[in-house]
Design an enzyme around this catalytic site. Structure first.
Site, PDB file in Angstrom:
ATOM      1  N   TRP A 163       0.837  -1.203   0.000  1.00 10.02           N
ATOM      2  CA  TRP A 163       0.000   0.000   0.000  1.00 10.02           C
ATOM      3  C   TRP A 163       0.867   1.247   0.000  1.00 10.02           C
ATOM      4  O   TRP A 163       0.511   2.258  -0.622  1.00 10.02           O
ATOM      5  CB  TRP A 163      -0.955  -0.025   1.189  1.00 10.02           C
ATOM      6  N   ASP A 164       1.998   1.220   0.680  1.00 10.19           N
ATOM      7  CA  ASP A 164       2.925   2.346   0.610  1.00 10.19           C
ATOM      8  C   ASP A 164       3.413   2.570  -0.822  1.00 10.19           C
ATOM      9  O   ASP A 164       3.474   3.707  -1.306  1.00 10.19           O
ATOM     10  CB  ASP A 164       4.142   2.083   1.510  1.00 10.19           C
TER      11      ASP A 164
END
Length: 399
Positions: A163-164
């Site tokens: 997700w980063d």
């Protein structure tokens, strides 16, 4: 913007106030596309300045990896003078990217009073304003509950901060689209990107949530199998692991021919009243198919498996460690990787932008040390004299 196809963002100035992965990755991506990116950190460094892995001398390999091609300014962002100075840099650049959310002094509302056409992209943890990082966001979405062996009942985190990474690319995309909007209209934009929303959107787009909403069923753990397709890991006679994927009918036919199971697979289909030309049925009966195919893999060495698979259309690769991959030709012979003599770290092959523009990969540039460019940026961007900069340094406002 620049007419240079390799540096399409040349001439764009961006201030980055960040730490960890998402926004540093966005800033580095924009720098690799030609923008001049100034990362502003507190004196002494942000929370990621000493993040592992470290060299033997304690220098952060991690920090250097995500800040290639940027310039570094260190300022006392707790003081009024430091905040005012950083505000001037942001107003001069016209673009701020940050994941240091909730600071009124560099909020969109405050900064647009100084630069009405400001592009302000802020990454936060959760959509409700709460804090969150990749691993806590991921825990609440569902992926750790379907990762790992099928018989496991406890959650399994994956190593990749997916997700980063996705959020970093969305952030870079947001800047590029906002620049286009400003060029067309003269107007800036305030853009918020909650990390949690990146994860939620992805889970929705890939059908994990829709499956529950429409079918009333939730995804289950299936180990290393590929959902809805035929994909499975196999181990050779000498202990090497391979990932095998058969997405199409041709892939599947080649796999049966390779493993000398064409007749056995046909007999299995007849006994199960199954149609193995259908990818869903191949998936449903993956356990029985594995039993047939595994016999061949378990009686051949890794080299024999490699040689045989190389003559087929089957999608495959051998599992490798980071060490094996880093030493292999996919890195050493890849034009995306070029030698980089990184101060404080050493010389290594560093990736540039992972896309070729006109056949050319923009190469990696060195990462600065904290505060390397403070004086130069204040002089170039704000027109400060050497005496002005010395007074700020002596006062502890910058370093």
């Amino acid at each position: 913007m620049s007419s240079d196809p390799i540096r399409p963002l040349a001439g764009v100035r961006i201030v980055e106030i960040s730490s960890f992965v998402a926004v540093p990755l966005a800033g580095m991506t924009l720098a690799q596309l030609g923008a001049e990116v100034i990362r502003v950190d507190p004196i002494g460094g942000a929370a990621d300045y000493r993040r592992w892995p470290l060299t033997d001398d304690g220098e952060s390999i991690y920090w250097a990896g995500l800040n290639k091609g940027k310039r570094s300014v260190a300022a006392d962002m707790r003081s009024a003078d430091g905040q005012e100075l950083v505000q001037r840099l942001i107003a001069d650049s016209g673009v701020l990217i940050t994941n240091v959310a909730g600071r009124q002094w560099h909020s969109y509302e405050t900064l647009t009073a100084l630069r009405p056409d400001l592009i302000h992209v802020e990454v936060s943890g959760r959509a409700d304003g709460g804090t969150g990082v990749d691993y806590t966001v991921n825990a609440a979405i569902g992926f750790p509950m379907v990762t790992g062996p099928a018989e496991l009942a406890t959650p399994v985190n994956h190593v990749l901060p997916a997700w980063d990474v996705s959020c970093g690319i969305y952030t870079a995309l947001a800047v590029v689209t906002a620049l286009r909007h400003r060029d067309a209209t003269g107007q800036g934009q305030g853009i918020s990107i909650p990390l949690e929303n990146v994860a939620l959107a992805t889970a929705g787009n890939l059908g994990f949530f829709t499956e529950v909403m429409i079918n009333g069923t939730a995804r289950q753990r299936i180990g290393n199998s590929v959902y809805g397709q035929y994909g499975q890991d196999f181990t050779s006679a000498d202990g090497a692991s391979f990932m095998i994927v058969a997405l199409t009918g041709r892939h599947f036919r080649d796999l049966t021919e390779l493993t000398e199971t064409t007749k056995a697979v046909a007999a299995l289909a007849e006994s199960l009243e199954a149609d193995f030309t259908d990818e869903g049925q191949r998936y449903e009966h993956r356990g029985a198919l594995f039993g047939l195919f595994n016999e061949w893999f378990s009686h051949h060495t890794a080299q024999e498996v490699t040689d045989a698979l190389s003559t087929t259309s089957v999608l495959w690769d051998r599992y490798q460690t980071f060490d094996e991959a880093a030493r292999g030709e996919r890195v050493t012979a890849n034009p995306m990787f070029t030698p980089l003599d990184q101060p404080r770290i050493g010389e290594y092959l560093a990736p540039g932008l992972p896309m070729a523009i006109g056949g050319v990969y923009p190469a990696a540039a060195v990462a600065p040390a904290l505060g390397d460019d403070t004086a130069a940026v204040l002089a170039e961007w704000l027109g400060m004299s050497a005496d002005d900069i010395t007074r700020l340094t002596d006062a502890g406002t910058v370093e």
